[in-house]
Design an enzyme around this catalytic site. Structure first.
Site, mmCIF file in Angstrom:
data_model
loop_
_atom_site.group_PDB
_atom_site.id
_atom_site.type_symbol
_atom_site.label_atom_id
_atom_site.label_comp_id
_atom_site.label_asym_id
_atom_site.label_seq_id
_atom_site.Cartn_x
_atom_site.Cartn_y
_atom_site.Cartn_z
ATOM 1 N N THR B 97 0.867 -1.186 0.000
ATOM 2 C CA THR B 97 0.000 0.000 0.000
ATOM 3 C C THR B 97 0.896 1.225 0.000
ATOM 4 O O THR B 97 1.560 1.520 1.000
ATOM 5 C CB THR B 97 -0.922 0.007 1.230
ATOM 6 O OG1 THR B 97 -1.802 -1.110 1.146
ATOM 7 C CG2 THR B 97 -1.747 1.292 1.286
ATOM 8 N N LYS B 172 -7.447 1.815 -2.563
ATOM 9 C CA LYS B 172 -7.018 1.381 -1.238
ATOM 10 C C LYS B 172 -7.034 2.571 -0.268
ATOM 11 O O LYS B 172 -7.414 2.435 0.904
ATOM 12 C CB LYS B 172 -5.609 0.779 -1.310
ATOM 13 C CG LYS B 172 -5.047 0.276 0.032
ATOM 14 C CD LYS B 172 -5.764 -0.943 0.578
ATOM 15 C CE LYS B 172 -5.305 -1.351 1.960
ATOM 16 N NZ LYS B 172 -4.064 -2.116 2.012
ATOM 17 N N LYS B 240 0.815 5.058 8.492
ATOM 18 C CA LYS B 240 1.510 5.184 7.207
ATOM 19 C C LYS B 240 0.484 5.349 6.075
ATOM 20 O O LYS B 240 0.605 6.220 5.215
ATOM 21 C CB LYS B 240 2.355 3.911 6.999
ATOM 22 C CG LYS B 240 3.212 3.852 5.764
ATOM 23 C CD LYS B 240 2.613 3.061 4.618
ATOM 24 C CE LYS B 240 2.310 1.620 4.931
ATOM 25 N NZ LYS B 240 1.698 0.920 3.766
#
Lengths: 303, 303
Positions: B97, B172, B240
């Site tokens: 990701t 995502k 993150k």
């Protein structure tokens, strides 16, 4: 208890009262706006001239009005339920979404006239009310709840006794926190998808199947993608509910962050004229923010 | 393509690589920390001394590392994939990701050496990786995606081509926005329930059935009620991901409110020492806020 009084025949109340009629209960009804009772009267309900006169005829009264002061007026106003003649009335069931703290106070005041009070807010929206598939979260005396269970079963599907007086409303407050923040997530995700040129359809499908899935995504996300702002549940009502949440949280010395923020955004939606739209119109605020603040750049990118 | 290179054997990568082995693919693997490859080597995978040496042996390389700079190092570092000898390599599939913007740039750079790049982030957590039931959102060339579909089918269940390069990562990002805000709602609702003395079990059951329902409520809500902070997905990883979301939103001139707020709260969770706990440890921050700010009153009420 085959005869029930019903006060408050709005979108939810009318549908729930109808399911009581269909369930074989006799119904006496009262509503502030008389005309809203018409359909139910045609279907066999009987009109009462005031909450007090309604309450004199039944053992159980259901209330389904908007806010805490409305419940207070119906219970304790000059022609209110507690001013009834006679002593047949045993229980008041409040299906409205109101303050947990005020609920405990109302319960105490009613107890002094020998009336039990159950807080029994519902979730499942207008469709759940119509189909009799509501979830009902009930606070108050456990024995009284059991006594009234057959009434709840005529209007709901998932019926849960959650604890002492006020806890039904507290549970509803929890419900509204999650509903509102889930929706904010959907709106921000969809705004990002739109700005980035990602197909909303594909985003909704992929994310709905995984760890981001929610009722809000599945239902309101679809409506946002279709530009459908029709209310299931109105912006101005979720604002009322979140104000209740905030007051309760402050009273419990629990400072929250997500709730006041999303409450402010719903207020912005109202200010933009969407107060009577469905809660999914929160998307208009999130999208507007993106446009107003950097309008030229945004227009260029969107062009 | 029966022989695949796999780079990045963390919790997700190892489980997904194992499903490729079980699916009949030959596997060449590389990982920064050598020891993490041990189990897969025992099961038949072959070790390569660098990403470049790995890439020289296969037509397809999968990457599953943590962040944007890790992908860049593996692709373009001195011994990186793009420094491979020979020209057998056709496709790099990135399951990490990372930034959608960097993804587009990586795709352009790889195209210059004749390598296709698909961004293919996943959702479904460690359980989905183990069971091969991940949802995979794929961006890049549609023909290349079709060419690789059989590889995706060995590790995932809901496999969706969402659009051009970078849109898999954008999807995502949308997913992580909703996951994070759904969880914030669960934490604030549960904090209110706890403070108000409402049974968490009952609250979870009633609200999960209705319009407040979500994957987060059903899974993480239960873990919060049980005090189970074990990671499915770590606080430091959602931080993150939300940093990626924020950077992308700013790049698209879309100011968000929910995302930076919940990002700040996850940072507070890290500061409190919960960085390696599951994301549900966000509840510790929400509850701590309630205690720190009005500690005496809160203690009295809780006593």
């Amino acid at each position: 208890m085959k005869k029930i009084g019903y006060i408050g025949l709005g979108r939810m109340g009318e549908a729930m009262a109808r399911n009581l009629l269909r369930g074989g209960f006799e119904l006496v009804v009262w509503n502030r706006t008389t005309s809203k009772a018409k359909r139910l009267l045609d279907e066999g309900a009987v009109w009462a001239e005031s909450p007090a006169l309604l309450a004199a005829q039944v053992e159980l009264v259901c209330i389904n009005v908007t806010d805490t002061p409305d419940v207070e007026a119906v219970l304790f106003g000059p022609d209110g339920v507690s001013a009834r003649q006679g002593s047949s009335l045993l229980v008041v069931v409040d299906h409205s979404t109101i303050s947990p703290e005020a609920t405990r106070e109302f319960a105490e005041r009613l107890a002094k006239s020998g009336i039990e009070f159950l807080d029994a807010p519902v979730t499942g929206g207008d469709i759940g009310a119509r189909d009799g598939t509501l979830s009902i979260m009930v606070g108050g005396d456990a024995g009284v709840f059991e006594h009234c269970r057959h009434v709840f079963e005529a209007v709901g599907k998932c019926i849960t006794y959650v604890g002492a007086s006020g806890t039904g409303q507290l549970c509803k407050a929890c419900n509204q926190i999650m509903g509102a923040l889930n929706l904010l997530g959907v709106c921000e995700a969809m705004a990002l998808a739109r700005k980035g040129g990602l197909s909303l359809d594909k985003m909704l499908t992929v994310t709905g199947a995984g760890a981001a899935g929610s009722w809000a995504l599945e239902n309101l996300g679809r409506q946002i993608a279709d530009g459908d702002m029709q209310p299931g549940f109105m912006i101005d009502l979720i604002r009322k509910d979140l104000a209740i949440v905030q007051k309760e949280a402050v009273g419990l010395n629990l400072p929250l962050l997500g709730v006041p923020m999303v409450e402010r955004l719903f207020q912005a939606a109202s200010d933009m004229g969407h107060g009577h739209c469905g809660t999914q119109a929160l998307s208009r605020v999130v999208e507007a923010t993106g446009k107003f603040r950097f309008s030229e750049d945004a227009d260029q990118r969107e062009a």
